[in-house]
Design a protein around this motif. Structure first.
Motif, mmCIF file in Angstrom:
data_model
loop_
_atom_site.group_PDB
_atom_site.id
_atom_site.type_symbol
_atom_site.label_atom_id
_atom_site.label_comp_id
_atom_site.label_asym_id
_atom_site.label_seq_id
_atom_site.Cartn_x
_atom_site.Cartn_y
_atom_site.Cartn_z
ATOM 1 N N ALA A 93 63.313 25.535 -15.543
ATOM 2 C CA ALA A 93 62.371 26.446 -16.649
ATOM 3 C C ALA A 93 60.800 25.666 -16.367
ATOM 4 C CB ALA A 93 62.858 26.302 -18.544
ATOM 5 N N VAL A 94 61.171 24.595 -16.530
ATOM 6 C CA VAL A 94 59.461 23.546 -16.374
ATOM 7 C C VAL A 94 59.119 23.898 -14.972
ATOM 8 C CG1 VAL A 94 59.188 21.308 -15.949
ATOM 9 C CG2 VAL A 94 60.819 21.798 -17.826
ATOM 10 N N GLY A 95 59.666 23.895 -13.945
ATOM 11 C CA GLY A 95 59.543 24.430 -12.343
ATOM 12 C C GLY A 95 58.619 25.613 -12.707
ATOM 13 N N THR A 96 59.800 26.929 -13.078
ATOM 14 C CA THR A 96 58.515 28.180 -13.716
ATOM 15 C C THR A 96 57.193 27.969 -14.060
ATOM 16 O OG1 THR A 96 59.576 28.326 -15.609
ATOM 17 C CG2 THR A 96 60.116 29.368 -13.386
ATOM 18 N N ILE A 97 56.929 26.881 -14.417
ATOM 19 C CA ILE A 97 55.695 27.213 -15.282
ATOM 20 C C ILE A 97 54.822 26.298 -14.358
ATOM 21 C CG2 ILE A 97 54.154 25.963 -17.352
ATOM 22 C CD1 ILE A 97 56.890 25.721 -18.866
ATOM 23 N N ALA A 98 55.488 25.148 -14.030
ATOM 24 C CA ALA A 98 54.561 24.347 -12.973
ATOM 25 C C ALA A 98 54.079 25.539 -11.574
ATOM 26 C CB ALA A 98 55.039 23.252 -12.161
ATOM 27 N N GLY A 99 55.011 26.264 -11.082
ATOM 28 C CA GLY A 99 54.864 27.040 -9.951
ATOM 29 C C GLY A 99 53.712 28.589 -10.447
ATOM 30 N N ALA A 100 53.904 28.676 -11.949
ATOM 31 C CA ALA A 100 52.696 29.839 -12.253
ATOM 32 C C ALA A 100 51.315 29.159 -12.161
ATOM 33 C CB ALA A 100 53.449 30.572 -13.418
ATOM 34 N N GLY A 101 51.189 28.378 -12.540
ATOM 35 C CA GLY A 101 50.103 27.677 -12.921
ATOM 36 C C GLY A 101 49.644 27.047 -11.044
ATOM 37 N N LEU A 102 50.597 27.013 -10.441
ATOM 38 C CA LEU A 102 49.692 26.861 -8.613
ATOM 39 C C LEU A 102 49.451 28.324 -8.072
ATOM 40 C CD1 LEU A 102 49.471 25.329 -6.246
ATOM 41 C CD2 LEU A 102 52.322 25.149 -5.737
ATOM 42 N N ALA A 103 50.355 29.214 -8.634
ATOM 43 C CA ALA A 103 50.524 30.588 -8.134
ATOM 44 C C ALA A 103 49.239 30.876 -8.378
ATOM 45 C CB ALA A 103 51.096 31.267 -7.958
ATOM 46 N N ALA A 104 48.709 30.629 -9.971
ATOM 47 C CA ALA A 104 47.152 31.386 -9.385
ATOM 48 C C ALA A 104 45.665 31.333 -9.087
ATOM 49 C CB ALA A 104 47.195 31.391 -11.788
ATOM 50 N N ARG A 105 46.361 29.869 -8.592
ATOM 51 C CA ARG A 105 45.136 29.229 -8.096
ATOM 52 C C ARG A 105 44.745 29.369 -6.211
ATOM 53 N NH1 ARG A 105 42.298 24.919 -10.824
ATOM 54 N NH2 ARG A 105 42.237 24.310 -8.599
ATOM 55 N N VAL A 106 46.181 29.420 -5.598
ATOM 56 C CA VAL A 106 46.412 29.525 -4.674
ATOM 57 C C VAL A 106 46.132 30.921 -4.019
ATOM 58 C CG1 VAL A 106 48.712 30.415 -4.641
ATOM 59 C CG2 VAL A 106 47.912 28.977 -2.597
ATOM 60 N N ARG A 107 45.557 30.084 -2.428
ATOM 61 C CA ARG A 107 45.380 31.536 -1.921
ATOM 62 C C ARG A 107 45.681 31.640 -0.685
ATOM 63 N NH1 ARG A 107 43.438 33.048 -6.382
ATOM 64 N NH2 ARG A 107 42.567 33.248 -7.121
ATOM 65 N N GLN B 178 78.620 19.772 -4.905
ATOM 66 C CA GLN B 178 78.857 18.523 -6.695
ATOM 67 C C GLN B 178 78.014 17.414 -6.432
ATOM 68 O OE1 GLN B 178 83.356 18.031 -6.858
ATOM 69 N NE2 GLN B 178 83.990 20.061 -5.897
ATOM 70 N N ALA B 179 76.728 17.817 -5.884
ATOM 71 C CA ALA B 179 75.746 16.500 -5.920
ATOM 72 C C ALA B 179 75.523 15.643 -6.922
ATOM 73 C CB ALA B 179 74.595 17.267 -5.345
ATOM 74 N N PRO B 180 74.964 14.879 -6.886
ATOM 75 C CA PRO B 180 75.070 14.073 -8.671
ATOM 76 C C PRO B 180 73.442 15.144 -9.412
ATOM 77 C CG PRO B 180 74.496 12.612 -7.096
ATOM 78 C CD PRO B 180 74.210 13.760 -6.508
ATOM 79 N N VAL B 181 73.472 15.322 -10.884
ATOM 80 C CA VAL B 181 73.014 16.292 -11.859
ATOM 81 C C VAL B 181 71.705 15.583 -11.234
ATOM 82 C CG1 VAL B 181 72.551 16.566 -13.704
ATOM 83 C CG2 VAL B 181 74.417 16.018 -13.310
ATOM 84 N N TRP B 182 71.086 15.101 -11.662
ATOM 85 C CA TRP B 182 69.644 13.916 -10.720
ATOM 86 C C TRP B 182 69.076 14.981 -9.968
ATOM 87 C CZ3 TRP B 182 67.492 12.404 -6.685
ATOM 88 C CH2 TRP B 182 67.946 11.536 -5.913
ATOM 89 N N LEU B 183 69.776 15.026 -8.489
ATOM 90 C CA LEU B 183 69.443 15.453 -7.228
ATOM 91 C C LEU B 183 69.291 17.492 -7.837
ATOM 92 C CD1 LEU B 183 68.449 15.631 -3.958
ATOM 93 C CD2 LEU B 183 71.371 14.823 -3.751
ATOM 94 N N ILE B 184 70.522 18.069 -8.412
ATOM 95 C CA ILE B 184 70.767 19.437 -8.420
ATOM 96 C C ILE B 184 69.329 19.506 -9.364
ATOM 97 C CG2 ILE B 184 71.885 20.983 -9.451
ATOM 98 C CD1 ILE B 184 74.602 19.550 -8.837
ATOM 99 N N ALA B 185 68.382 19.109 -10.838
ATOM 100 C CA ALA B 185 68.070 19.418 -11.515
ATOM 101 C C ALA B 185 66.385 19.361 -10.870
ATOM 102 C CB ALA B 185 67.807 18.121 -12.730
ATOM 103 N N VAL B 186 66.132 17.923 -9.749
ATOM 104 C CA VAL B 186 65.141 18.280 -8.722
ATOM 105 C C VAL B 186 65.125 19.327 -8.047
ATOM 106 C CG1 VAL B 186 63.427 17.068 -6.852
ATOM 107 C CG2 VAL B 186 64.727 15.650 -9.019
ATOM 108 N N ALA B 187 66.114 20.285 -7.009
ATOM 109 C CA ALA B 187 66.229 20.994 -6.282
ATOM 110 C C ALA B 187 65.972 22.649 -7.884
ATOM 111 C CB ALA B 187 67.307 21.080 -6.617
ATOM 112 N N MET B 188 66.498 22.122 -8.422
ATOM 113 C CA MET B 188 66.182 23.467 -9.109
ATOM 114 C C MET B 188 64.258 23.761 -9.530
ATOM 115 S SD MET B 188 68.332 25.551 -10.173
ATOM 116 C CE MET B 188 69.101 25.870 -11.343
ATOM 117 N N PHE B 189 63.951 22.069 -10.262
ATOM 118 C CA PHE B 189 62.593 22.161 -10.413
ATOM 119 C C PHE B 189 61.735 23.111 -9.296
ATOM 120 C CE2 PHE B 189 58.709 19.712 -9.966
ATOM 121 C CZ PHE B 189 57.585 20.258 -10.985
ATOM 122 N N CYS B 190 62.275 22.472 -8.064
ATOM 123 C CA CYS B 190 61.279 22.954 -7.537
ATOM 124 C C CYS B 190 61.231 24.390 -6.922
ATOM 125 C CB CYS B 190 61.912 22.048 -5.252
ATOM 126 S SG CYS B 190 61.242 20.514 -5.639
ATOM 127 N N ALA B 191 62.049 24.840 -7.045
ATOM 128 C CA ALA B 191 62.801 26.337 -7.036
ATOM 129 C C ALA B 191 62.528 27.610 -7.643
ATOM 130 C CB ALA B 191 64.476 27.023 -7.204
#
Length: 432
Positions: free
Chosen positions: A267-281, A306-319
């Motif tokens: 969810a936090v990643g989607t906020i960052a992604g939308a902000g980036l997408a508003a500016r990228v060309r 079954q990777a560690p939770v922190w690694l999955i969370a980082v991947a979900m942020f990027c996703a």
């Protein structure tokens, strides 16, 4: 790819401020409703998972069944007025549900009927909203507007979900549903203040309009290919988020707390992604949008391993970042390439096709996990995302469709004339 700050801030545009304010308030209420409705149903006498599933299904099915009709209606009347009607319907449905919960008199049939009304309101609202944005902001600001809308919507949904549990605990599920009804009324009041001109009255029938919308949709290879891609992708993501991910978290990662961290990271990643997408060309927005789908497979694969939770969370942020880059580029491309008078109908086909397999993903995830194991089922979901996205890249128009204002060389031109639909620049003229 470049990053641009654009011209003057859209926050100075009163029409855009009204639109984004209405959406933020409405989505905040929906964040409450997602949790409140489930707890409200389960708190009733003789309630159980079966009743909850039935009520939620009565809300979800009309969103798919009536989405095409919503697109036809939105292209035949003022889109802003239609959104007001949808908001009022949603307010009435949630007010009724709140009243039944607060009085502890909630017949199952009545709850299901109100859930159908709420789902129908969503089906009417979504295509109208998609068609309204290019009528509120100038065409050269569409990407920025879509990005800012998503930042506001994603932030509001995250805030609403975070507060919903506390609100239900403090004042009860019935009052939380009442707050959602109130948010719909505020949204309706703000949307009604949008100053847009009336649409010309169409003399064709609804069926003719639906066929015309289909021709606009089917004539663009890039459009139907990506919608077909996302029918598979969303089914796989639904299976992961709705069933397989929670099962893996419960069995191997520490339960609900671990899963909440993973979901919150996205969810936090989607906020960052939308902000980036508003500016990228980008020169080829559909190509970049499809490429942005691949990161969605990474957290699913890590869950399978079954990777560690922190690694999955980082991947979900990027996703999450990649997901909203896709969303902004996709919405902006459709708004620029599709004739304004058919925009809501094409949007409704987009919604219908993309969500067509979503219920199936939820339906088969559990039995497949029981049959082959949760890890194998997750690996299959990750593979489906990769394969569907790779297949979409085989379409020439997906690879070659250029952003507005970009030159097109002979060997990179889209393969059909339909993909070269002219931009429909709309200034002050708008429908809702």
């Amino acid at each position: 790819m470049t990053v641009s700050s654009g011209g003057s801030p859209l926050w100075r545009d009163q029409q855009f401020v009204l639109l984004i304010s209405a959406r933020v308030i409405s989505v905040l209420g929906n964040g409450f409703a997602r949790v409140a409705l489930a707890f409200a149903v389960l708190a009733l006498p003789e309630a159980g998972p079966g009743r909850l599933s039935l009520v939620l299904a009565c809300q979800a099915v009309p969103q798919l069944v009536f989405i095409l009709a919503g697109g036809v209606i939105a292209d035949r009347m003022s889109r802003s007025k239609l959104m007001v009607v949808a908001d009022v319907l949603g307010a009435g449905a949630y007010a009724g549900l709140a009243a039944m919960v607060l009085t502890a008199h909630a017949p199952l049939t009545a709850m299901c009927l109100l859930a159908v009304v709420a789902g129908t309101a969503t089906a009417v609202f979504a295509p109208a909203m998609d068609g309204l944005v290019p009528l509120v902001v100038p065409v050269e600001r569409l990407q920025q507007a879509n990005g800012l809308l998503r930042v506001g919507i994603n932030s509001s949904m995250l805030f609403g979900l975070a507060l919903s549990g506390v609100t239900v605990a403090l004042v009860g599920a019935g009052w939380a549903l009442a707050l959602n009804a109130a948010s719909f009324m505020v949204s309706a009041a703000l949307t009604a203040r949008l100053r847009v001109s009336a649409r010309p009255r169409r003399k064709t029938s609804g069926w003719a309009d639906l066929r015309e919308g289909w021709r606009e949709f089917a004539s663009r290879q890039w459009l139907w290919v990506v919608v077909a891609q996302y029918a598979i992708v969303i089914a796989a993501l639904n299976a992961n988020v709705g069933v397989l991910g929670p099962l893996t978290a419960e069995e191997h990662l520490g339960g609900a707390r671990a899963w909440s961290v993973i979901v919150a990271a996205q969810a936090v990643g989607t906020i960052a992604g939308a902000g980036l997408a508003a500016r990228v060309r980008v020169k080829r927005p559909v190509l970049v949008a499809v490429l942005s789908t691949f990161p969605a497979a990474v957290p699913i694969a890590l869950l399978s391993a079954q990777a560690p939770v922190w690694l999955i969370a980082v991947a979900m942020f990027c996703a999450g970042i990649a997901r909203d880059v896709f969303g902004v580029l996709w919405a902006t491309t459709i708004q620029r390439e599709i004739p304004e008078e058919a925009l809501s109908r094409v949007s409704s086909y987009d919604w219908f096709g993309s969500l067509a397999l979503a219920p199936l993903g939820l339906l088969v995830a559990g039995p497949i996990a029981d049959s082959v194991g949760t890890s194998t089922a997750l690996a299959g979901c990750a593979a489906l995302v990769v394969l569907a996205s790779t297949a979409a890249l085989l379409a020439p128009q997906v690879r070659n469709l250029r952003a507005a204002g970009e030159s097109v060389s002979g060997d990179e031109a889209p393969s059909t004339e339909a993909s070269k639909a002219p931009e429909h620049v709309v200034g002050e003229e708008a429908t809702g």
